[in-house]
Design an enzyme around this catalytic site. Structure first.
Site, PDB file in Angstrom:
ATOM      1  N   LYS A  35       3.693  -4.088  -9.458  1.00  0.00           N
ATOM      2  CA  LYS A  35       3.482  -4.297 -10.901  1.00  0.00           C
ATOM      3  C   LYS A  35       3.740  -3.022 -11.700  1.00  0.00           C
ATOM      4  CE  LYS A  35      -0.693  -5.754 -10.076  1.00  0.00           C
ATOM      5  NZ  LYS A  35      -0.614  -5.894  -8.611  1.00  0.00           N
ATOM      6  N   GLY A  36       3.380  -1.874 -11.099  1.00  0.00           N
ATOM      7  CA  GLY A  36       3.542  -0.601 -11.804  1.00  0.00           C
ATOM      8  C   GLY A  36       4.977  -0.386 -12.233  1.00  0.00           C
TER       9      GLY A  36
ATOM     10  N   GLY B 296      -2.039  -8.445  -4.460  1.00  0.00           N
ATOM     11  CA  GLY B 296      -1.932  -7.099  -5.021  1.00  0.00           C
ATOM     12  C   GLY B 296      -0.785  -6.335  -4.369  1.00  0.00           C
ATOM     13  N   ASP B 297      -0.513  -5.147  -4.891  1.00  0.00           N
ATOM     14  CA  ASP B 297       0.546  -4.279  -4.357  1.00  0.00           C
ATOM     15  C   ASP B 297       1.926  -4.926  -4.437  1.00  0.00           C
ATOM     16  OD1 ASP B 297      -1.465  -2.448  -3.585  1.00  0.00           O
ATOM     17  OD2 ASP B 297      -1.817  -3.618  -1.775  1.00  0.00           O
TER      18      ASP B 297
ATOM     19  N   ARG C  41     -26.592  -7.704 -16.233  1.00  0.00           N
ATOM     20  CA  ARG C  41     -26.986  -7.002 -17.467  1.00  0.00           C
ATOM     21  C   ARG C  41     -27.724  -5.696 -17.183  1.00  0.00           C
ATOM     22  NH1 ARG C  41     -28.882 -12.626 -18.822  1.00  0.00           N
ATOM     23  NH2 ARG C  41     -29.052 -12.403 -16.580  1.00  0.00           N
TER      24      ARG C  41
ATOM     25  N   THR D 293     -11.446  -9.338  -4.868  1.00  0.00           N
ATOM     26  CA  THR D 293     -12.040  -8.280  -5.673  1.00  0.00           C
ATOM     27  C   THR D 293     -13.032  -8.946  -6.626  1.00  0.00           C
ATOM     28  OG1 THR D 293     -11.588  -6.272  -6.931  1.00  0.00           O
ATOM     29  CG2 THR D 293     -10.231  -8.218  -7.487  1.00  0.00           C
TER      30      THR D 293
ATOM     31  N   ASP E 264      15.253  -5.221  -1.331  1.00  0.00           N
ATOM     32  CA  ASP E 264      16.021  -4.340  -0.445  1.00  0.00           C
ATOM     33  C   ASP E 264      15.329  -4.074   0.892  1.00  0.00           C
ATOM     34  OD1 ASP E 264      14.264  -3.026  -2.373  1.00  0.00           O
ATOM     35  OD2 ASP E 264      14.794  -1.177  -1.325  1.00  0.00           O
TER      36      ASP E 264
ATOM     37  N   PRO F 280      -2.967   1.266   6.047  1.00  0.00           N
ATOM     38  CA  PRO F 280      -1.755   0.479   6.310  1.00  0.00           C
ATOM     39  C   PRO F 280      -1.959  -0.948   5.813  1.00  0.00           C
ATOM     40  CG  PRO F 280      -2.858   1.127   8.372  1.00  0.00           C
ATOM     41  CD  PRO F 280      -3.647   1.730   7.258  1.00  0.00           C
TER      42      PRO F 280
ATOM     43  N   GLY G 263      -3.688   0.856  -7.573  1.00  0.00           N
ATOM     44  CA  GLY G 263      -2.818   2.014  -7.431  1.00  0.00           C
ATOM     45  C   GLY G 263      -1.431   1.599  -7.888  1.00  0.00           C
ATOM     46  N   HIS G 264      -1.054   1.983  -9.079  1.00  0.00           N
ATOM     47  CA  HIS G 264       0.246   1.571  -9.618  1.00  0.00           C
ATOM     48  C   HIS G 264       1.231   2.735  -9.509  1.00  0.00           C
ATOM     49  CE1 HIS G 264      -1.754  -1.887 -12.057  1.00  0.00           C
ATOM     50  NE2 HIS G 264      -1.719  -2.098 -10.761  1.00  0.00           N
ATOM     51  N   THR G 265       2.241   2.517  -8.672  1.00  0.00           N
ATOM     52  CA  THR G 265       3.186   3.595  -8.384  1.00  0.00           C
ATOM     53  C   THR G 265       4.432   3.440  -9.246  1.00  0.00           C
ATOM     54  OG1 THR G 265       2.374   3.567  -6.128  1.00  0.00           O
ATOM     55  CG2 THR G 265       4.446   4.731  -6.495  1.00  0.00           C
TER      56      THR G 265
ATOM     57  N   GLN H 164      -4.439  -5.777  -9.023  1.00  0.00           N
ATOM     58  CA  GLN H 164      -4.615  -6.665  -7.861  1.00  0.00           C
ATOM     59  C   GLN H 164      -3.738  -7.917  -8.055  1.00  0.00           C
ATOM     60  OE1 GLN H 164      -7.924  -5.493  -9.331  1.00  0.00           O
ATOM     61  NE2 GLN H 164      -7.400  -3.695  -8.157  1.00  0.00           N
TER      62      GLN H 164
END
Ligand code: IMP
Length: 440
Positions: free
Chosen positions: A16-17, A12-13, A143, A243, A337, A308, A40-42, A228
């Site tokens: 993707k955002g 994850g992280d 269910r 997850t 970068d 962190p 959390g998609h930044t 994720q």
């Protein structure tokens, strides 16, 4: 090409955002298929940063239809808050956002269970985001879930909450709960919460599987937005430190009701190094000051929890595992970068266990924990790649590094991200151009 899945190829992280936002420029539909507000998609747009948790990243493009599919678990309060946040920032949220009737809801009691399950696990805790994800998916499988469609029918809603709560009260009975937690186990409190959000969410509720099928049939360009990453996948990840959803292509198909033959390509997003939040094995983790430097250069703090992130070198063994188990066609490498200032860059090319080289990514977490990474080292380029927009603009050593990642993963890199903005992107190959033998 019409249906492109974009998913995380690490823990994850991966960024993707930003990638979805870039691709959404040429898409008609962006659909989330799993996960919830743990994501959390930044996205940085015109210098302004947006952090999205539930609403698909396509929302920042006015002509894109955004779908929250059946495989997602929606915290209705978080969704309402996000809609209001977007509107307050001038982003239109109306008919362009739809939420599936089959989608399950995260109720206040799921968050209480999440916290107490972590407490009970003690040193074995998962390090969840505390958003109630695991308990909501557990209820779905048992269910005992409450779905978005139930929200619209008071009688059914009351019944579903009652059934679901009966068991929770027994499970949590012997545990000392705070006043707030006790309220979250109260039927009336949960019903009241649903009534509050009903009016705001009702206009967005629809049958999203029919919507997806219609979009596929009319040849619309559809992006499937993963949350994720494959190493956090419930089945193929580092269980139990995962997850509770299927983060790969399988989750995309089942979570949206998408026929498998309609998928045109799958793109795996991977950072030029690795990060992980929460507990669990991480063979290439860099401890101490060196890891701290990477964390600070990359701004590696959770977009959802602010925690962190643990930082480490690119792990080609883990990458190959992701490629194999979910079938990635091409890669997007992000945050190149961030490595600009490093004299030497390492990539894990194999694992050793008790002096023996392992042939594959181990299924047992306890084995993975004992694996020693075998590294190949590359000289750093020690010059800025930030904002580079073409392959030719990259220093030769950065190109060599990327070529090494292609060699070690066996997959071509289609896009490289060199900064948070839309424009900080290098297109090596157009992900929307059909692959040979795939539907276009
Ligand atoms: P949960 O999804 O909140 O149950 O957390 C399970 C594990 O997945 C924990 O290690 C979390 O840190 C991790 N996790 C969940 N969502 C994300 C994400 O969006 N990015 C990175 N890690 C995540």
């Amino acid at each position: 090409m019409s249906v492109l899945a974009v998913l995380g190829g690490q823990w994850g992280d991966e960024g993707k955002g930003k990638v979805i936002d870039w691709l959404a420029e040429r898409a008609d539909v962006v659909a989330r298929y799993q996960g919830g507000a743990n994501a959390g998609h930044t996205v940085v747009l015109n210098g302004k940063q947006y952090v999205l948790h539930l609403v698909p990243t396509g929302i920042l493009h006015p002509n894109v239809r955004c779908i929250i599919g059946a495989g997602v678990v929606v915290d209705p309060l978080a969704l309402v808050e996000e809609i209001q946040y977007l509107r307050a920032h001038g982003v239109e949220v109306g008919e362009n956002l739809i939420v599936g009737k089959r989608t399950h809801l995260i109720m206040p009691y799921h968050k209480v269970l999440d916290a107490h399950m972590e407490d009970l696990l003690g040193v074995n805790r998962i390090g969840t985001t505390g958003r109630g994800i695991g308990p909501a998916y557990s209820d779905k499988a048992a269910r005992l879930g409450v779905r978005v469609s139930d929200l619209l029918d008071e009688k059914i809603l009351t019944e579903r909450i009652r059934v679901s709560l009966a068991l929770k009260r027994r499970i949590l009975g012997g545990i000392g709960l705070s006043e707030e937690e006790s309220r979250a186990l109260d039927e009336g409190y949960n019903l009241e919460m649903c009534r509050k959000v009903r009016e705001i969410l009702a206009p967005h509720v629809c049958n999203t599987d029919a919507e997806i099928q219609g979009a596929v049939e009319s040849g619309k360009r559809i992006l499937l937005e993963g949350a994720q990453g494959v190493l956090l996948d419930l089945d193929m990840g580092t269980y139990p430190y995962v997850t509770s959803s299927n983060t790969g292509v399988g989750g995309a198909l089942s979570g949206l009701g998408l026929p498998y033959g309609k998928l045109s390509a799958v793109v795996g997003v991977m950072k030029a190094y690795c990060t992980r939040v929460g507990q669990g094995p991480f063979p290439t983790e860099i401890h101490g000051e060196e890891g701290e430097r990477l964390r600070s250069a990359g701004g590696e703090y959770g977009a959802t929890t602010g925690r962190p992130r643990r930082c480490g070198w690119f792990d080609a063994v883990a990458a190959r595992h992701c490629i194999q188990v979910t079938g990635l066609d091409g890669l997007v490498v992000t945050k190149l970068d961030i490595l600009d200032g490093l004299k030497a860059i390492r990539v894990c090319v194999g694992y050793e266990l008790e002096g023996r080289r392992l042939a594959a990514f181990p299924a047992e977490t306890s084995t993975l924990e004992r694996c020693e990474p075998v590294y190949e080292e590359f000289p750093g380029w020690l010059t800025s790649t930030a904002g580079a927009r073409s392959w030719d603009a990259l220093p030769p050593r950065a190109r060599d590094y990327l070529a090494a990642l292609e060699r070690l993963t066996g997959k071509n890199i289609w896009l490289v991200s060199t900064g948070p903005g839309r424009e900080d992107t290098i297109q090596v190959r157009d992900p929307f151009v059909a692959l040979p033998g795939r539907e276009s």
